[in-house]
Design an enzyme around this catalytic site. Structure first.
Site, PDB file in Angstrom:
ATOM      1  N   VAL A 104       0.861  -1.180   0.000  1.00  0.00           N
ATOM      2  CA  VAL A 104       0.000   0.000   0.000  1.00  0.00           C
ATOM      3  C   VAL A 104       0.898   1.231   0.000  1.00  0.00           C
ATOM      4  O   VAL A 104       1.837   1.306   0.794  1.00  0.00           O
ATOM      5  CB  VAL A 104      -0.896   0.005   1.265  1.00  0.00           C
ATOM      6  CG1 VAL A 104      -1.744   1.252   1.335  1.00  0.00           C
ATOM      7  CG2 VAL A 104      -1.761  -1.248   1.311  1.00  0.00           C
ATOM      8  N   CYS A 105       0.601   2.205  -0.850  1.00  0.00           N
ATOM      9  CA  CYS A 105       1.392   3.429  -0.891  1.00  0.00           C
ATOM     10  C   CYS A 105       1.288   4.161   0.450  1.00  0.00           C
ATOM     11  O   CYS A 105       0.194   4.538   0.879  1.00  0.00           O
ATOM     12  CB  CYS A 105       0.921   4.346  -2.021  1.00  0.00           C
ATOM     13  SG  CYS A 105       1.765   5.941  -2.036  1.00  0.00           S
ATOM     14  N   VAL A 106       2.432   4.383   1.089  1.00  0.00           N
ATOM     15  CA  VAL A 106       2.447   4.999   2.404  1.00  0.00           C
ATOM     16  C   VAL A 106       1.926   6.427   2.376  1.00  0.00           C
ATOM     17  O   VAL A 106       1.163   6.827   3.257  1.00  0.00           O
ATOM     18  CB  VAL A 106       3.849   4.908   3.059  1.00  0.00           C
ATOM     19  CG1 VAL A 106       4.887   5.682   2.259  1.00  0.00           C
ATOM     20  CG2 VAL A 106       3.813   5.380   4.500  1.00  0.00           C
TER      21      VAL A 106
END
Length: 122
Positions: free
Chosen positions: A71-73
């Site tokens: 998941v893109c932080v």
């Protein structure tokens, strides 16, 4: 052929469910694929997202696949989703990243794009 599924649609969107269906089909066929949750797609990793009892939970369906769930932080933090490490770093009192999902940087997406033969965005 390797495939990257880039999920940018909200969990409430039918497109997010189509992404899951394709992932399940690719896994069943033992096809090589990766996923990456970005933009509104990161909301699937919110452990505090409520779903009525009579509906399937998208995050649980992804967890059942037993694959890596990056998941893109930055997109996650912007939408109020964090893991314990980032909660401490940014002085946020709680963390709410669902189990099996992991926060990663956009470098991982860049790497996935370069090493895959097909990219499908949902």
């Amino acid at each position: 052929m390797s495939t990257l599924l880039l999920i940018t649609s909200s969990p409430a969107s039918i497109h997010a469910w189509h992404a899951l269906g394709l992932a399940q089909a690719l896994k069943d066929k033992n096809e090589s694929f990766r996923v990456f949750f970005y933009q509104d797609g990161v909301n699937v990793a919110n452990a505090l997202q409520w779903v009525p009892d009579d509906q399937r939970r998208l995050s649980q369906e992804w967890q059942k696949l037993g694959i890596r769930l990056p998941v893109c932080v930055s997109a996650a933090l912007a939408r109020g989703i964090t893991d314990q490490e980032n909660a401490q770093r940014h002085q946020i009192q709680q963390h709410n990243l669902a189990t099996q999902f992991e926060l990663v940087g956009l470098g991982e997406l860049a790497d996935a794009v370069q090493t895959t033969e097909r990219l499908i965005q949902f």
